[in-house]
Scaffold this motif. Structure first.
Motif, PDB file in Angstrom:
ATOM      1  N   LEU A 106      -1.921   7.113  14.683  1.00 36.80           N
ATOM      2  CA  LEU A 106      -2.442   5.803  14.120  1.00 36.80           C
ATOM      3  C   LEU A 106      -1.834   4.580  14.855  1.00 36.80           C
ATOM      4  CD1 LEU A 106      -1.613   6.366  10.390  1.00 36.80           C
ATOM      5  CD2 LEU A 106      -3.773   6.666  11.358  1.00 36.80           C
ATOM      6  N   THR A 107      -2.761   3.597  14.948  1.00 37.36           N
ATOM      7  CA  THR A 107      -2.322   2.156  15.406  1.00 37.36           C
ATOM      8  C   THR A 107      -2.903   1.090  14.529  1.00 37.36           C
ATOM      9  OG1 THR A 107      -2.430   2.988  17.783  1.00 37.36           O
ATOM     10  CG2 THR A 107      -2.606   0.627  17.211  1.00 37.36           C
ATOM     11  N   LEU A 108      -2.129   0.430  14.133  1.00 36.82           N
ATOM     12  CA  LEU A 108      -2.407  -0.693  13.096  1.00 36.82           C
ATOM     13  C   LEU A 108      -2.541  -1.838  13.956  1.00 36.82           C
ATOM     14  CD1 LEU A 108      -2.687   0.369   9.952  1.00 36.82           C
ATOM     15  CD2 LEU A 108      -0.735   1.500  11.512  1.00 36.82           C
ATOM     16  N   ARG A 109      -3.449  -2.698  13.671  1.00 35.76           N
ATOM     17  CA  ARG A 109      -3.786  -3.965  14.661  1.00 35.76           C
ATOM     18  C   ARG A 109      -4.124  -5.155  13.545  1.00 35.76           C
ATOM     19  NH1 ARG A 109      -8.178  -1.812  18.775  1.00 35.76           N
ATOM     20  NH2 ARG A 109      -8.522  -4.005  18.985  1.00 35.76           N
ATOM     21  N   SER A 110      -3.668  -6.403  14.264  1.00 37.31           N
ATOM     22  CA  SER A 110      -3.738  -7.632  13.549  1.00 37.31           C
ATOM     23  C   SER A 110      -5.386  -8.063  13.497  1.00 37.31           C
ATOM     24  CB  SER A 110      -3.145  -8.858  14.343  1.00 37.31           C
ATOM     25  OG  SER A 110      -3.391  -8.908  15.506  1.00 37.31           O
ATOM     26  N   ASP A 111      -6.028  -7.491  14.450  1.00 33.13           N
ATOM     27  CA  ASP A 111      -7.301  -7.875  14.379  1.00 33.13           C
ATOM     28  C   ASP A 111      -8.433  -7.014  13.628  1.00 33.13           C
ATOM     29  OD1 ASP A 111      -7.106  -5.728  16.211  1.00 33.13           O
ATOM     30  OD2 ASP A 111      -8.964  -6.323  17.518  1.00 33.13           O
ATOM     31  N   ARG A 112      -7.757  -6.139  13.016  1.00 32.17           N
ATOM     32  CA  ARG A 112      -8.694  -5.124  12.017  1.00 32.17           C
ATOM     33  C   ARG A 112      -8.339  -4.728  11.120  1.00 32.17           C
ATOM     34  NH1 ARG A 112     -10.872  -0.593  16.664  1.00 32.17           N
ATOM     35  NH2 ARG A 112     -11.807  -2.223  18.085  1.00 32.17           N
ATOM     36  N   PRO A 113      -7.765  -5.943   9.893  1.00 33.49           N
ATOM     37  CA  PRO A 113      -7.010  -5.515   8.716  1.00 33.49           C
ATOM     38  C   PRO A 113      -8.051  -4.958   7.764  1.00 33.49           C
ATOM     39  CG  PRO A 113      -7.728  -7.952   9.120  1.00 33.49           C
ATOM     40  CD  PRO A 113      -7.956  -6.959  10.479  1.00 33.49           C
ATOM     41  N   GLN A 114      -7.586  -3.999   6.992  1.00 31.78           N
ATOM     42  CA  GLN A 114      -8.542  -3.430   5.939  1.00 31.78           C
ATOM     43  C   GLN A 114      -7.807  -3.919   4.405  1.00 31.78           C
ATOM     44  OE1 GLN A 114     -10.738  -1.202   6.848  1.00 31.78           O
ATOM     45  NE2 GLN A 114     -10.130  -1.799   8.868  1.00 31.78           N
ATOM     46  N   PRO A 115      -8.698  -3.490   3.524  1.00 38.01           N
ATOM     47  CA  PRO A 115      -8.128  -3.775   2.104  1.00 38.01           C
ATOM     48  C   PRO A 115      -6.998  -3.386   1.679  1.00 38.01           C
ATOM     49  CG  PRO A 115     -10.633  -3.628   2.314  1.00 38.01           C
ATOM     50  CD  PRO A 115     -10.111  -2.845   3.603  1.00 38.01           C
ATOM     51  N   LEU A 116      -6.155  -3.773   1.113  1.00 40.13           N
ATOM     52  CA  LEU A 116      -4.884  -3.195   0.529  1.00 40.13           C
ATOM     53  C   LEU A 116      -5.205  -2.466  -0.731  1.00 40.13           C
ATOM     54  CD1 LEU A 116      -2.580  -6.170   0.947  1.00 40.13           C
ATOM     55  CD2 LEU A 116      -2.497  -4.145   2.365  1.00 40.13           C
ATOM     56  N   PRO A 117      -4.656  -1.356  -0.779  1.00 38.25           N
ATOM     57  CA  PRO A 117      -4.653  -0.239  -1.920  1.00 38.25           C
ATOM     58  C   PRO A 117      -3.944  -0.807  -3.007  1.00 38.25           C
ATOM     59  CG  PRO A 117      -3.014   0.629  -0.519  1.00 38.25           C
ATOM     60  CD  PRO A 117      -3.689  -0.385   0.209  1.00 38.25           C
ATOM     61  N   PRO A 118      -3.970  -0.264  -4.299  1.00 39.81           N
ATOM     62  CA  PRO A 118      -3.316  -1.016  -5.464  1.00 39.81           C
ATOM     63  C   PRO A 118      -1.698  -0.807  -5.307  1.00 39.81           C
ATOM     64  CG  PRO A 118      -5.201   0.751  -6.111  1.00 39.81           C
ATOM     65  CD  PRO A 118      -4.860   0.726  -4.706  1.00 39.81           C
ATOM     66  N   LEU A 119      -1.159  -1.579  -6.000  1.00 38.43           N
ATOM     67  CA  LEU A 119       0.250  -1.504  -6.183  1.00 38.43           C
ATOM     68  C   LEU A 119       0.895  -0.110  -6.516  1.00 38.43           C
ATOM     69  CD1 LEU A 119       1.573  -5.049  -7.415  1.00 38.43           C
ATOM     70  CD2 LEU A 119       1.816  -4.098  -5.096  1.00 38.43           C
ATOM     71  N   ASN A 120       1.861   0.299  -6.179  1.00 35.03           N
ATOM     72  CA  ASN A 120       2.473   1.525  -6.580  1.00 35.03           C
ATOM     73  C   ASN A 120       3.254   1.272  -7.847  1.00 35.03           C
ATOM     74  OD1 ASN A 120       2.309   3.460  -4.439  1.00 35.03           O
ATOM     75  ND2 ASN A 120       2.880   1.802  -3.239  1.00 35.03           N
ATOM     76  N   ALA A 121       3.218   2.489  -8.663  1.00 35.52           N
ATOM     77  CA  ALA A 121       3.938   2.274 -10.026  1.00 35.52           C
ATOM     78  C   ALA A 121       4.950   3.338 -10.227  1.00 35.52           C
ATOM     79  CB  ALA A 121       2.593   2.098 -11.054  1.00 35.52           C
ATOM     80  N   PRO A 122       6.168   3.272 -10.210  1.00 42.25           N
ATOM     81  CA  PRO A 122       6.784   2.119 -10.048  1.00 42.25           C
ATOM     82  C   PRO A 122       6.648   1.665  -8.757  1.00 42.25           C
ATOM     83  CG  PRO A 122       8.173   4.091 -10.129  1.00 42.25           C
ATOM     84  CD  PRO A 122       6.890   4.562 -10.391  1.00 42.25           C
ATOM     85  N   LEU A 123       7.254   0.398  -8.479  1.00 42.88           N
ATOM     86  CA  LEU A 123       7.112  -0.034  -7.106  1.00 42.88           C
ATOM     87  C   LEU A 123       8.049   0.676  -6.104  1.00 42.88           C
ATOM     88  CD1 LEU A 123       7.638  -4.052  -7.820  1.00 42.88           C
ATOM     89  CD2 LEU A 123       5.502  -2.865  -6.958  1.00 42.88           C
ATOM     90  N   ARG A 124       7.606   0.669  -4.922  1.00 41.22           N
ATOM     91  CA  ARG A 124       8.442   1.505  -3.809  1.00 41.22           C
ATOM     92  C   ARG A 124       8.835   0.505  -2.791  1.00 41.22           C
ATOM     93  NH1 ARG A 124       7.069   6.766  -3.404  1.00 41.22           N
ATOM     94  NH2 ARG A 124       6.932   6.826  -1.012  1.00 41.22           N
ATOM     95  N   MET A 125      10.216   0.600  -2.451  1.00 40.73           N
ATOM     96  CA  MET A 125      11.202  -0.150  -1.540  1.00 40.73           C
ATOM     97  C   MET A 125      11.515   0.669  -0.448  1.00 40.73           C
ATOM     98  SD  MET A 125      14.348  -2.798  -1.926  1.00 40.73           S
ATOM     99  CE  MET A 125      13.396  -4.156  -2.724  1.00 40.73           C
ATOM    100  N   LEU A 126      11.391   0.182   0.719  1.00 38.18           N
ATOM    101  CA  LEU A 126      11.602   0.711   1.837  1.00 38.18           C
ATOM    102  C   LEU A 126      13.229   0.504   2.256  1.00 38.18           C
ATOM    103  CD1 LEU A 126       8.238   0.405   3.639  1.00 38.18           C
ATOM    104  CD2 LEU A 126       9.137   2.562   3.425  1.00 38.18           C
ATOM    105  N   VAL A 127      13.891   1.558   2.835  1.00 40.27           N
ATOM    106  CA  VAL A 127      15.372   1.170   3.095  1.00 40.27           C
ATOM    107  C   VAL A 127      15.605   2.275   4.356  1.00 40.27           C
ATOM    108  CG1 VAL A 127      15.920   0.476   0.993  1.00 40.27           C
ATOM    109  CG2 VAL A 127      16.180   2.840   1.412  1.00 40.27           C
ATOM    110  N   SER A 128      16.648   1.833   5.085  1.00 45.51           N
ATOM    111  CA  SER A 128      17.111   2.518   6.217  1.00 45.51           C
ATOM    112  C   SER A 128      17.640   4.033   5.701  1.00 45.51           C
ATOM    113  CB  SER A 128      18.597   1.922   6.830  1.00 45.51           C
ATOM    114  OG  SER A 128      18.864   2.749   7.551  1.00 45.51           O
ATOM    115  N   ARG A 129      17.276   5.227   6.591  1.00 44.43           N
ATOM    116  CA  ARG A 129      17.681   6.297   6.431  1.00 44.43           C
ATOM    117  C   ARG A 129      19.114   6.622   6.229  1.00 44.43           C
ATOM    118  NH1 ARG A 129      15.918   9.703  11.142  1.00 44.43           N
ATOM    119  NH2 ARG A 129      16.989  11.134   9.970  1.00 44.43           N
TER     120      ARG A 129
END
Length: 250
Positions: free
Chosen positions: A125-148
């Motif tokens: 995958l490559t995510l690009r600033s010139d090709r934004p896509q609609p965001l999906p719904p929020l997760n329930a419960p919320l999910r927070m990323l942290v370092s491994r």
């Protein structure tokens, strides 16, 4: 005299092309069988950096350049356009054969993360600033990323306040793109980063409409004399106020 007009669409296409090709180079190194572990990471950093530096100096010779793997001579500080790259974000994960590593190619214009591409070669995958896509719904419960390996105390505390699940993940780019892709909702980092760690992820996240700031609420500013940029928050706009309030209560 007015500022010159640049073709940011061409810059975005170039960023994506370079990030993807650097990713292919890194995958080739990994499957070559010649390197393992830290040696693989060191070789990957070297060859991906050489490719990106050579390509950017050839195709955008008038712009500045800041790379994690290239000694800075200070000339970028006089430029309004500066390419900021991380040839291999998540060297440890790359060397371990994991997928949560990335290639960052960004263009900061007058200190603002304006163009960015984040390649996730392990995922194709490559995510690009010139090709934004609609965001999906929020997760329930919320999910927070942290370092491994070393989850930030602030992130853990905010997650507890919000009732969010913690999601360990590798590189900064992989974590930021997990929010972009809807796999998580919040990426809060306070453990120290540099401009190359987050410029491309911030450019992509901003294009997708995410909330991207320093932990004190100040904007992310790039191409400074000291590239140390120790903290950031990338999250869904819908939860930005809640995260800010949780931070203020710490």
């Amino acid at each position: 005299m007015s500022d010159p007009v640049y073709d940011l669409a061409a810059d975005a296409a170039l960023a994506a092309e370079l990030a993807e090709e650097a990713g292919r180079i890194l995958l080739d190194v990994r499957v070559s069988g010649r390197f393992e572990g830290k040696a693989m990471g060191a070789e990957g950093d070297h060859v991906a950096n050489a490719y990106l530096v050579e390509a950017l100096m050839a195709q955008r010779p008038d712009d500045g350049l800041l790379s994690e793997e290239r000694k800075c001579d200070g000339s970028r500080l006089d430029k309004s356009r500066v390419w900021i790259v991380d040839p291999l974000d998540g060297t440890r994960e790359y060397g371990e054969g994991r997928d949560d590593w990335a290639v960052h190619v960004a263009l900061a214009v007058k200190g603002v993360a304006t163009v960015g591409a984040v390649a996730l070669p392990g995922l194709g995958l490559t995510l690009r600033s010139d090709r934004p896509q609609p965001l999906p719904p929020l997760n329930a419960p919320l999910r927070m990323l942290v370092s491994r390996s070393r989850p930030a105390a602030e992130a853990v505390a905010v997650a507890q306040t919000l009732g969010a699940d913690l999601v360990p993940m590798g590189s900064a780019g992989a974590k930021a793109m997990a929010v972009v892709r809807g796999e998580a909702d919040i990426y809060l980092h306070s453990g120290g980063q540099y401009e190359w760690d987050n410029c491309a992820p911030a450019a992509v996240a901003l294009a997708y409409g995410l909330h991207c700031v320093r932990l004190d609420g100040q904007p992310l500013v790039y191409n400074r004399d000291d590239p140390y940029l120790p903290d950031l928050l990338i999250c869904r706009a819908e939860v930005a106020d809640a995260v800010t309030q949780a931070m203020a209560s710490l």
